[in-house]
Structures are given as structure tokens and as C-alpha cells.
Design a protein around this motif. Structure first.
Motif, short mmCIF file in Angstrom:
data_model
loop_
_atom_site.label_atom_id
_atom_site.label_comp_id
_atom_site.label_asym_id
_atom_site.label_seq_id
_atom_site.Cartn_x
_atom_site.Cartn_y
_atom_site.Cartn_z
N THR A 1 0.82 -1.21 0.00
CA THR A 1 0.00 0.00 0.00
C THR A 1 0.85 1.26 0.00
O THR A 1 1.97 1.28 0.52
N ARG B 1 0.21 5.55 0.62
CA ARG B 1 -0.66 6.68 0.95
C ARG B 1 -0.20 7.86 0.11
O ARG B 1 0.99 8.11 -0.01
N THR C 1 -7.88 1.68 -2.11
CA THR C 1 -8.33 0.88 -0.96
C THR C 1 -8.88 1.74 0.17
O THR C 1 -9.63 1.25 1.01
N GLU D 1 -5.36 6.04 -0.40
CA GLU D 1 -4.41 4.93 -0.31
C GLU D 1 -4.69 3.97 -1.44
O GLU D 1 -5.85 3.70 -1.76
N GLU E 1 -3.48 0.10 -3.27
CA GLU E 1 -2.71 -1.13 -3.28
C GLU E 1 -2.04 -1.17 -4.64
O GLU E 1 -2.71 -1.15 -5.68
#
Length: 130
Positions: A24, A26, A79, A104, A106
Motif C-alpha cells: 500500500t 498513501r 483501498t 491509499e 494497493e
């Protein structure tokens, strides 16, 4: 002088990316970008589950001066979105690297490979100094 955090990576379009757990990332806009935009009054967030390619628009950021696209620095699937920005878009101005984060993702494929295409803090500093 705009704040550039040493633990983040950056895009040429003035987004930052912070590596999270697993694959992930951000994403938000940089201090430089928010200062150029002025007072943020609205943030259009992407849909959860949306698939985006690096360089694609994730949504828009509206300030008292203009409306700007928010570009994804990496390819992946949305996500999480920062729902707080719906009622408090000014967080992008007051805390661009904290509570003002936007989304965020993935990452598609290998995280390190996706992040390798972004700018280091030093490279980003040179970009905004131009």
C-alpha cells in the motif's frame, strides 16, 4: 520555502507517496502544491475499488483560485479515501503530510518497482527550486 519530508517520495506533478504496509501507498499533495493552490475548498475523491494507472487522474482539488487534477504517482487500486476531507478540505492546507492525505492505493505489481520511478526528496527539492 516549502516543507519536503525526507521519508517520502514525490511525483513531478507535486504528489507525495508514503510506503505503507505490504503493497500500500498513501498519497497526498505536497506542501509546495497546496501553497500554490491557496485555500482548498473542495476535494473530489475517487471511488473505493477504482483502478488507476500511474499518471491518471484520481480526482480534483478545488481552491479559491483554480481546480486542479490529482494524479496518481503509481498504478494500483483505491483501498481507502480520506472521507474527512469531504467536510474539512482545508486539512490539505494545514496538514498536507498528515491529516490532509487523500487516498491509499494497493500497488499493482512490486511496491519497490513502482516507487523506484518517483523522485527522491533531493530530486523533488531541485524540481521546486527551478
Amino acid at each position: 520555502m516549502s516543507e519536503i519530508k525526507a521519508d517520502l517520495l514525490y511525483s513531478e506533478e507535486h504528489e507525495w507517496a508514503a510506503k505503507g504496509a505490504s503493497r500500500t501507498v498513501r498519497i497526498g499533495i505536497t506542501d509546495f502544491a497546496q501553497s500554490r493552490l491557496g485555500d482548498i475548498v473542495f476535494v473530489e475523491l475517487p471511488e473505493l475499488g477504482a483502478s488507476v494507472a500511474a499518471g491518471d487522474s484520481l480526482g480534483t482539488i478545488e481552491s479559491v483560485k483554480t481546480v486542479s487534477d490529482l494524479y496518481s504517482p503509481v498504478s494500483g487500486t483505491v483501498t481507502k479515501v480520506n472521507e474527512t476531507l469531504v467536510d474539512q478540505p482545508e486539512l490539505v492546507n494545514t496538514a498536507p503530510y498528515g491529516e490532509g492525505w487523500i487516498v491509499e492505493l494497493e500497488v499493482d505489481g512490486e511496491l519497490e518497482e513502482a516507487l523506484a520511478k518517483l523522485l527522491t526528496p533531493e530530486s523533488y527539492e531541485a524540481l521546486v527550486a527551478e
